[in-house]
Design an enzyme around this catalytic site. Sequence first.
Site, mmCIF file in Angstrom:
data_model
loop_
_atom_site.group_PDB
_atom_site.id
_atom_site.type_symbol
_atom_site.label_atom_id
_atom_site.label_comp_id
_atom_site.label_asym_id
_atom_site.label_seq_id
_atom_site.Cartn_x
_atom_site.Cartn_y
_atom_site.Cartn_z
ATOM 1 N N HIS A 143 23.646 11.475 18.369
ATOM 2 C CA HIS A 143 24.593 12.472 17.842
ATOM 3 C C HIS A 143 25.152 13.260 19.024
ATOM 4 O O HIS A 143 24.436 14.067 19.616
ATOM 5 C CB HIS A 143 23.821 13.369 16.860
ATOM 6 C CG HIS A 143 24.594 14.519 16.309
ATOM 7 N ND1 HIS A 143 23.975 15.592 15.688
ATOM 8 C CD2 HIS A 143 25.931 14.769 16.260
ATOM 9 C CE1 HIS A 143 24.891 16.451 15.282
ATOM 10 N NE2 HIS A 143 26.080 15.996 15.622
ATOM 11 N N MET B 71 27.027 16.028 20.437
ATOM 12 C CA MET B 71 27.639 17.349 20.264
ATOM 13 C C MET B 71 28.222 17.732 21.608
ATOM 14 O O MET B 71 27.659 18.526 22.373
ATOM 15 C CB MET B 71 26.580 18.352 19.769
ATOM 16 C CG MET B 71 26.238 18.159 18.299
ATOM 17 S SD MET B 71 24.661 18.911 17.839
ATOM 18 C CE MET B 71 23.558 17.600 18.326
ATOM 19 N N ASP C 89 19.714 14.269 19.514
ATOM 20 C CA ASP C 89 20.765 15.283 19.618
ATOM 21 C C ASP C 89 21.156 15.506 21.073
ATOM 22 O O ASP C 89 20.354 15.976 21.878
ATOM 23 C CB ASP C 89 20.269 16.602 19.028
ATOM 24 C CG ASP C 89 20.222 16.556 17.510
ATOM 25 O OD1 ASP C 89 21.234 16.126 16.906
ATOM 26 O OD2 ASP C 89 19.185 16.913 16.936
ATOM 27 N N HIS D 120 16.809 10.128 15.328
ATOM 28 C CA HIS D 120 18.061 10.830 15.600
ATOM 29 C C HIS D 120 17.904 11.600 16.911
ATOM 30 O O HIS D 120 16.908 12.303 17.102
ATOM 31 C CB HIS D 120 18.315 11.782 14.433
ATOM 32 C CG HIS D 120 19.574 12.565 14.508
ATOM 33 N ND1 HIS D 120 20.798 12.042 14.143
ATOM 34 C CD2 HIS D 120 19.814 13.855 14.896
ATOM 35 C CE1 HIS D 120 21.735 12.979 14.287
ATOM 36 N NE2 HIS D 120 21.165 14.090 14.749
ATOM 37 N N ASP E 91 22.694 16.492 8.280
ATOM 38 C CA ASP E 91 21.929 16.939 9.447
ATOM 39 C C ASP E 91 21.855 18.458 9.465
ATOM 40 O O ASP E 91 22.877 19.133 9.611
ATOM 41 C CB ASP E 91 22.637 16.412 10.713
ATOM 42 C CG ASP E 91 21.849 16.694 11.977
ATOM 43 O OD1 ASP E 91 20.691 17.135 11.901
ATOM 44 O OD2 ASP E 91 22.425 16.466 13.073
ATOM 45 N N MET F 27 23.517 17.605 23.448
ATOM 46 C CA MET F 27 24.292 18.855 23.456
ATOM 47 C C MET F 27 24.727 19.165 24.877
ATOM 48 O O MET F 27 23.938 19.024 25.815
ATOM 49 C CB MET F 27 23.442 20.002 22.919
ATOM 50 C CG MET F 27 22.855 19.719 21.541
ATOM 51 S SD MET F 27 22.077 21.178 20.863
ATOM 52 C CE MET F 27 21.228 20.490 19.439
ATOM 53 N N MET G 88 27.273 18.050 8.976
ATOM 54 C CA MET G 88 26.384 19.087 9.473
ATOM 55 C C MET G 88 26.184 20.076 8.347
ATOM 56 O O MET G 88 27.156 20.622 7.808
ATOM 57 C CB MET G 88 26.990 19.804 10.680
ATOM 58 C CG MET G 88 27.073 18.994 11.960
ATOM 59 S SD MET G 88 25.519 18.305 12.557
ATOM 60 C CE MET G 88 24.429 19.724 12.593
ATOM 61 N N SER H 90 14.450 13.802 13.607
ATOM 62 C CA SER H 90 15.277 14.307 14.710
ATOM 63 C C SER H 90 14.376 14.737 15.857
ATOM 64 O O SER H 90 13.590 15.679 15.731
ATOM 65 C CB SER H 90 16.131 15.487 14.247
ATOM 66 O OG SER H 90 16.840 16.000 15.355
HETATM 67 C C1 DX5 Z 1 21.219 20.590 15.022
HETATM 68 C C2 DX5 Z 1 20.873 19.123 15.203
HETATM 69 C C3 DX5 Z 1 19.888 18.596 14.232
HETATM 70 C C4 DX5 Z 1 18.533 19.268 14.250
HETATM 71 C C5 DX5 Z 1 18.083 19.392 12.812
HETATM 72 O O1 DX5 Z 1 22.341 20.895 15.761
HETATM 73 O O2 DX5 Z 1 22.041 18.324 15.128
HETATM 74 O O3 DX5 Z 1 19.729 17.189 14.357
HETATM 75 O O4 DX5 Z 1 17.557 18.574 14.969
HETATM 76 O O5 DX5 Z 1 16.894 20.087 12.763
HETATM 77 P P1 DX5 Z 1 16.280 20.608 11.386
HETATM 78 O O6 DX5 Z 1 16.070 19.423 10.518
HETATM 79 O O7 DX5 Z 1 15.000 21.264 11.811
HETATM 80 O O8 DX5 Z 1 17.269 21.573 10.807
HETATM 81 ZN ZN ZN Z 2 21.842 16.063 15.010
#
Ligand code: DX5
Ligand code: ZN
Length: 216
Positions: free
Chosen positions: A67, A69, A36, A34, A174, A38, A140, A9
């Site tokens: 992903h 969010m 993220d 991956h 995740d 947001m 999640m 990620s």
């Molecule tokens: C959190 C993200 C994850 C995050 C996971 O909201 O969706 O993808 O990067 O990080 P770790 O593996 O460090 O928990």
């Molecule tokens: Zn994620």
Amino acid sequence: MLSVQVLPSLLSADFARLGDELARCAAAGAKAVHIDVMDAHFVPNLTIGPCVVEALRRVTKLELDVHLMMSDPLRYADDFRKAGADAITVHVEAVGPRTMAQAIQRLRATGAKVGLAFNPDTDPRLWFKHFANVDLVMFMTVYPGFGGQAFIPETRDFIRATRAAFPALPIQVDGGVNRDTLPQVVGDGANLLVCGNAFFKDADPAGFLRWAESVR
Ligand code: DX5
Ligand code: ZN
């Protein structure tokens, strides 16, 4: 048989050197990363937009697993696909039950793989009727928004229930997936393992990935 795959990620990568970090993922043996996204509304954090995905696409052949969010993921799905996303995962909580079928159709029309994501307290069983129409589901295992949080063990029931009902469906997890929790979620039936800190902060990320992908 679904293969176990680690998706580093990028949230835990060094954002000043993203190109190098992608090269590090590829050298470690990753097939996908991956990303993220947001929006500071669906989650209390703000990260990456299509222009960054487009820049990453230019320097890597790794699969880009995006992903979203976001409260309004459909509004941006085409932009992320054009930027180079190979897979686009949206949250069921953002789309809602009434428009889910149309949302899946619209996501499919982008040509990307389509994923449905579930927050830790969303019961996936209410959404099973859509699972035949998507490429993956994602649980999640922390509340979304930040890397480096502790795994929430209660989410394991959802992984198990989904694997029991859908033997061939790719299941991603995740959040908080590390050397302790990874064998548990693989045992529960997850096969796509998003790892932020566990990969990027390991002294030997390639060794971590080799170990992780050998867990049964
Ligand atoms: C959190 C993200 C994850 C995050 C996971 O909201 O969706 O993808 O990067 O990080 P770790 O593996 O460090 O928990
Ligand atoms: Zn994620």
